[in-house]
Structure formats: C-alpha cells, structure tokens
Scaffold this active site. Sequence first.
Site, PDB file in Angstrom:
ATOM      1  CG  HIS A 154      12.856   4.839   8.609  1.00 61.31           C
ATOM      2  ND1 HIS A 154      12.858   5.808   9.655  1.00 61.31           N
ATOM      3  CD2 HIS A 154      12.787   5.218   7.473  1.00 61.31           C
ATOM      4  CE1 HIS A 154      12.836   6.762   9.013  1.00 61.31           C
ATOM      5  NE2 HIS A 154      12.634   6.678   7.515  1.00 61.31           N
ATOM      6  NE  ARG A 156      -6.437  -1.479  -8.415  1.00 56.42           N
ATOM      7  CZ  ARG A 156      -7.196  -0.572  -8.918  1.00 56.42           C
ATOM      8  NH1 ARG A 156      -7.045  -0.351  -9.995  1.00 56.42           N
ATOM      9  NH2 ARG A 156      -8.290  -0.195  -8.277  1.00 56.42           N
ATOM     10  CE  LYS A 162      -6.732   2.507  -6.011  1.00 54.49           C
ATOM     11  NZ  LYS A 162      -6.613   4.001  -6.718  1.00 54.49           N
ATOM     12  CE1 TYR A 166      -4.517   4.737  -3.083  1.00 55.62           C
ATOM     13  CE2 TYR A 166      -6.952   4.837  -3.379  1.00 55.62           C
ATOM     14  CZ  TYR A 166      -5.718   5.108  -3.651  1.00 55.62           C
ATOM     15  OH  TYR A 166      -5.694   6.097  -4.786  1.00 55.62           O
ATOM     16  CD  GLU A 202      -1.484   6.410 -13.563  1.00 49.57           C
ATOM     17  OE1 GLU A 202      -2.533   5.595 -13.413  1.00 49.57           O
ATOM     18  OE2 GLU A 202      -0.542   5.982 -12.628  1.00 49.57           O
ATOM     19  NE  ARG A 209      10.873   0.654  18.641  1.00 48.13           N
ATOM     20  CZ  ARG A 209      11.849   0.893  17.848  1.00 48.13           C
ATOM     21  NH1 ARG A 209      12.542   1.832  17.757  1.00 48.13           N
ATOM     22  NH2 ARG A 209      12.422  -0.342  17.197  1.00 48.13           N
TER      23      ARG A 209
HETATM   24  N1  PDD Z   1      -8.165   6.168  -8.166  1.00 48.62           N
HETATM   25  N2  PDD Z   1      -4.538   5.788 -11.793  1.00 48.62           N
HETATM   26  C1  PDD Z   1      -4.595   6.392 -10.726  1.00 48.62           C
HETATM   27  C2  PDD Z   1      -3.150   6.929 -10.246  1.00 48.62           C
HETATM   28  C3  PDD Z   1      -5.558   6.153  -9.601  1.00 48.62           C
HETATM   29  O1  PDD Z   1      -5.504   6.575  -8.710  1.00 48.62           O
HETATM   30  C4  PDD Z   1      -6.818   5.657 -10.084  1.00 48.62           C
HETATM   31  C5  PDD Z   1      -8.018   5.361  -9.392  1.00 48.62           C
HETATM   32  C6  PDD Z   1      -6.764   4.931 -11.550  1.00 48.62           C
HETATM   33  C7  PDD Z   1      -7.908   4.188 -12.051  1.00 48.62           C
HETATM   34  O2  PDD Z   1      -7.912   2.905 -11.471  1.00 48.62           O
HETATM   35  P1  PDD Z   1      -9.657   2.286 -11.488  1.00 48.62           P
HETATM   36  O3  PDD Z   1     -10.028   2.242 -12.884  1.00 48.62           O
HETATM   37  O4  PDD Z   1      -9.329   0.802 -11.085  1.00 48.62           O
HETATM   38  O5  PDD Z   1     -10.524   2.982 -10.491  1.00 48.62           O
HETATM   39  C8  PDD Z   1      -5.842   4.962 -12.225  1.00 48.62           C
HETATM   40  C9  PDD Z   1      -8.963   6.111  -7.270  1.00 48.62           C
HETATM   41  C10 PDD Z   1     -10.454   6.125  -7.848  1.00 48.62           C
HETATM   42  C11 PDD Z   1      -8.745   7.028  -6.161  1.00 48.62           C
HETATM   43  O6  PDD Z   1      -7.645   7.069  -5.842  1.00 48.62           O
HETATM   44  O7  PDD Z   1      -9.996   7.646  -5.525  1.00 48.62           O
END
Ligand code: PDD
Length: 283
Positions: free
Chosen positions: A99, A51, A146, A32, A178, A96
């Site tokens: 995996h 990304r 992501k 996403y 993070e 269905r």
């Molecule tokens: N999340 N690290 C994680 C784990 C994140 O989920 C996000 C962003 C970031 C920052 O990435 P960016 O600057 O590109 O938004 C770092 C979004 C906002 C979310 O999951 O809603």
Amino acid sequence: MNTVFLNGDYIPADQAQVSVFDRGFLFGDSVYEVIPFYQGVGFRLDEHLQRLQYSLRAIQITADDDWNTILTHLVELNGGGNLSVYLQISRGNTGRRSHVYDAEMTPTVFACCNPIKDIYGSGPDAVSGVRAIVTEDLRWGRCDIKSTGLLPNILVMQQAKQAGAQDALMMRDGLLTEGASCNLMLVENGVIYTPKRGSEILGGTTRELILELAAKDGISMQEADIDYGRLLAADEVWVSSSTRAVVPVIEIDGQPVADGKKGPLWARMFELFTCYQNDLMNG
Ligand code: PDD
C-alpha cells in the site's frame, strides 16, 4: 489501431507489456484521459491536458511530458482520421504489492487509439436518443479526479444494459450527480441546468464547452440541485462526453422524457457544437 505508446516507445500493441506489480493493475493507482481527434486534430486537447495535470497533482504523481506532441504522433502512426486516444498514467511498479509507495517512483505511461464516429460530419439525424436508468452513486468522494478506479461505473453500466438502456445516471443523497461516463444536463423552460461542479462529479471538458457555447448564444445555463422528480419532469435531458458530444436522453426508468423525442434546445446545441468544430478544423 495497432501502435501504442508505452513509457517513451511507440510499439505494436501485441508487444506492449506492463509488470504485474504495476500499481495501476494492483490498486487502480492511476489516472486517465480520453481525447477525441477528428481528422488527426485533438478536440479540446489543452483542456484535457489541464485536467490530466489536475488529476496527477491530486494523487501526487509527477509526469511532465510533451503530451500534445506524443499523442498527435501516436494518432498519425495509427493512420490519423477520427480516433479517440486513451492515455493512462499509473504510479508505476513497486516490485511487490505494498500500500505504501516511494514518492520518487517512475510512472507507467500508456496510450492507445480507438476509432470514433465523426459525430459532427454525420449530422443531428445520425444521433439517436438514449434510454437511461437511475442508480445509486456508489463512487468514492473524489469523483473530480479522473481515476481508473471505475468499478462502480462499470457495474451500473451493466445494470443499464440488462435493463435494455444505454446509460446509467447516478444519484447521491437524493441528488443526481452524473452518468457512468458522462455529465448530465436538463432543460426547463428554455434554461439548461446541470449539477454543480465539485468533488462529486468530473469537471467534464464537454460540459465546459456547453457552458461556453450556451453563454455565447444567449442561452441561460445554471448549476442546480437536480432530484429524481425534477429529472423526470424536465422538458429535455442530455448527457455529454468527449466521445459522444451532447446526446439527448429520451427515456428514464421506462418513462419518456417529455414527448420521448429529441428536443429543440438539444438540436440547437448540437448545431453550435458543429459550428465550433467546423471553425476549429478550418483554422
Ligand atoms: N468519460 N463524467 C464521467 C464519470 C466520465 O467518465 C466522463 C468522461 C465525463 C465527461 O467528461 P468529458 O466531457 O471531458 O469527456 C463525465 C470518458 C469519455 C471515458 O471514461 O471513457
């Protein structure tokens, strides 16, 4: 906020349906993006779309489309203004639970909009410093993708909420990685430090912008290992994400960061963000 995009159609949200056999639902087999639009214009849209392609390639989903046009149109249909767009692409529906998947599957594409605050229009006084807790980072080894598999992230956010905090910072093998949905920076003697980019963190688009803006403004910013002691001793701590820009952390695990107030370098960085945004809007 009522029109969503689903597999090529713009439809009312209450008519959007996805199969129970969709692999996004069953396995979290999906990626996403969350992209802010201010006054209908995408903020760092190209970087988000790059990304997205990186995440898709990493899990071998092929989904090429004119995302820029699709998302901009979706924002228009939802009234424009200040919205964040959520775009999710899952591997699709296997019919269905299995995996194993077929490499030729048609992905499920879903996008919707949520209102966001005009951070830059509101000014620095409208930004509140946040309280954070530090928790263990229990995520998988590919946090650079992501993925919608966010169970560890939501559990630590709930832990933060129960502790009266607004953010959870995560630590793996003694080093900060993070936040649950944001990147992490700290300031020591006028220098910004941030955990190094790799498979243990998401390459945040806002983190990247901070690197760019700092370099242009002559502020030193470096990747570094940050342990708990270093975090607590910092002059300033920030978190960054697309929907929140750069936010000061004023308390960690109940202890104030420095004097517990928003720091001067944060104020400068916020100003740099605001100028960047104004330049973007004024062409
Ligand atoms: N999340 N690290 C994680 C784990 C994140 O989920 C996000 C962003 C970031 C920052 O990435 P960016 O600057 O590109 O938004 C770092 C979004 C906002 C979310 O999951 O809603």
